[in-house]
Design a protein around this motif. Structure first.
Motif, PDB file in Angstrom:
ATOM      1  N   THR A 181       0.826  -1.203   0.000  1.00 18.79           N
ATOM      2  CA  THR A 181       0.000   0.000   0.000  1.00 18.79           C
ATOM      3  C   THR A 181       0.860   1.252   0.000  1.00 18.79           C
ATOM      4  O   THR A 181       0.600   2.216  -0.730  1.00 18.79           O
ATOM      5  CB  THR A 181      -0.931   0.017   1.227  1.00 18.79           C
ATOM      6  OG1 THR A 181      -1.858  -1.055   1.126  1.00 18.79           O
ATOM      7  CG2 THR A 181      -1.699   1.327   1.321  1.00 18.79           C
ATOM      8  N   ARG A 233       0.578   3.909  -3.136  1.00 22.75           N
ATOM      9  CA  ARG A 233      -0.106   5.177  -2.880  1.00 22.75           C
ATOM     10  C   ARG A 233       0.808   6.263  -2.295  1.00 22.75           C
ATOM     11  O   ARG A 233       0.401   7.412  -2.206  1.00 22.75           O
ATOM     12  CB  ARG A 233      -1.279   4.942  -1.914  1.00 22.75           C
ATOM     13  CG  ARG A 233      -2.369   4.064  -2.499  1.00 22.75           C
ATOM     14  CD  ARG A 233      -3.465   3.803  -1.480  1.00 22.75           C
ATOM     15  NE  ARG A 233      -4.110   5.019  -1.021  1.00 22.75           N
ATOM     16  CZ  ARG A 233      -5.122   5.621  -1.647  1.00 22.75           C
ATOM     17  NH1 ARG A 233      -5.577   5.128  -2.787  1.00 22.75           N
ATOM     18  NH2 ARG A 233      -5.674   6.702  -1.139  1.00 22.75           N
ATOM     19  N   ASN A 261       1.449   6.511   0.629  1.00 26.86           N
ATOM     20  CA  ASN A 261       0.608   6.924   1.746  1.00 26.86           C
ATOM     21  C   ASN A 261       0.355   5.697   2.623  1.00 26.86           C
ATOM     22  O   ASN A 261       0.178   4.589   2.112  1.00 26.86           O
ATOM     23  CB  ASN A 261      -0.725   7.491   1.232  1.00 26.86           C
ATOM     24  CG  ASN A 261      -1.450   8.331   2.268  1.00 26.86           C
ATOM     25  OD1 ASN A 261      -1.569   7.938   3.422  1.00 26.86           O
ATOM     26  ND2 ASN A 261      -1.941   9.484   1.855  1.00 26.86           N
ATOM     27  N   GLU A 301      -6.917   2.524   0.088  1.00 27.86           N
ATOM     28  CA  GLU A 301      -8.183   2.850  -0.574  1.00 27.86           C
ATOM     29  C   GLU A 301      -9.393   2.487   0.280  1.00 27.86           C
ATOM     30  O   GLU A 301     -10.453   3.091   0.144  1.00 27.86           O
ATOM     31  CB  GLU A 301      -8.278   2.114  -1.919  1.00 27.86           C
ATOM     32  CG  GLU A 301      -7.246   2.554  -2.943  1.00 27.86           C
ATOM     33  CD  GLU A 301      -7.396   1.802  -4.244  1.00 27.86           C
ATOM     34  OE1 GLU A 301      -8.144   0.788  -4.270  1.00 27.86           O
ATOM     35  OE2 GLU A 301      -6.767   2.214  -5.239  1.00 27.86           O
TER      36      GLU A 301
END
Length: 226
Positions: free
Chosen positions: A181, A185, A187, A191
């Motif tokens: 992840t 992202r 981040n 999602e």
């Protein structure tokens, strides 16, 4: 993908603008950072605890008091106050492989081991329907924006605050995520994040001098009631 191998990451800067030296300043009888390390080491779900820091004070203290904790000395290019936390996490997760990372801060000394364990179990039980988890604090107050517009209530219908639909504040106590992840992202929030609610007293964060005083009093009261 399995989320069985769990590593906890705790970034700690040496320098702090609003509360000088806060990460290693004494709180309720010991340096602040030691409280969160004690908490994480008490979680059976966590396989390894990692401290990322640019502070030689913290490096020496961790190695002396917590020899089982891995220390990553933050490289020079990641030490500026302007470096986003996600870039530091990218570096750390490259150094220490895991299926699932738990990131928290030394400034959350009231966080309980049982809460961290429950958060890990929650994401493990609900993955992949939820791909990440972060902790929140419930707010049921009348909120307004800077233009005096109501955010979460109708001023013409004066509901009691306890009857308002709740909104949630990201309290920075816990983030659970995978390296995948983070890479995709850039981040730590994916999602499909799970909002993990924590009680306000446990989510106390030390950001200003008054927060340090409050946390110290709360820690001492907790110890007295144990």
């Amino acid at each position: 993908m399995s989320l069985q191998k769990v590593v906890a990451l705790v970034p700690m800067r040496h320098h702090s603008v609003r509360v000088p030296g806060k990460n290693y300043r004494p709180l309720a009888g010991k340096p602040l950072y030691q409280h969160i390390l004690d908490t994480l080491l008490a979680c059976p779900e966590i396989h390894e605890v990692v401290v990322d820091t640019d502070s030689q004070v913290i490096v020496a203290g961790v190695r002396e008091t917590f020899p089982q904790v891995c220390v990553i000395e933050r490289p020079a290019h990641l030490r500026a106050d302007t470096i986003p936390m996600n870039e530091i996490l990218m570096y750390d997760t490259d150094q220490v492989p895991a299926d699932l990372y738990v990131q928290t801060h030394s400034t959350n000394p009231l966080l309980r081991a049982e809460t961290v364990s429950r958060a890990i179990q929650t994401l493990q039980d609900n993955y992949p329907a939820y791909d990440t988890l972060f902790s929140v604090t419930r707010l049921q107050s009348r909120l307004w924006d800077g233009l005096a517009r109501p955010i979460n209530h109708n001023p013409a219908i004066l509901l009691r605050t306890q009857d308002l639909p709740p909104v949630y504040e990201e309290n920075s106590c816990l983030y659970l995520f995978s390296r995948q992840t983070l890479e995709l992202r850039r981040n730590r929030i994916g999602e499909r994040p799970y909002l993990f609610e924590i009680e306000r007293d446990e989510a106390q964060d030390i950001d200003e001098e008054i927060d340090f005083t409050i946390a110290d009093l709360m820690m001492r009261a907790r110890g007295a009631g144990a």
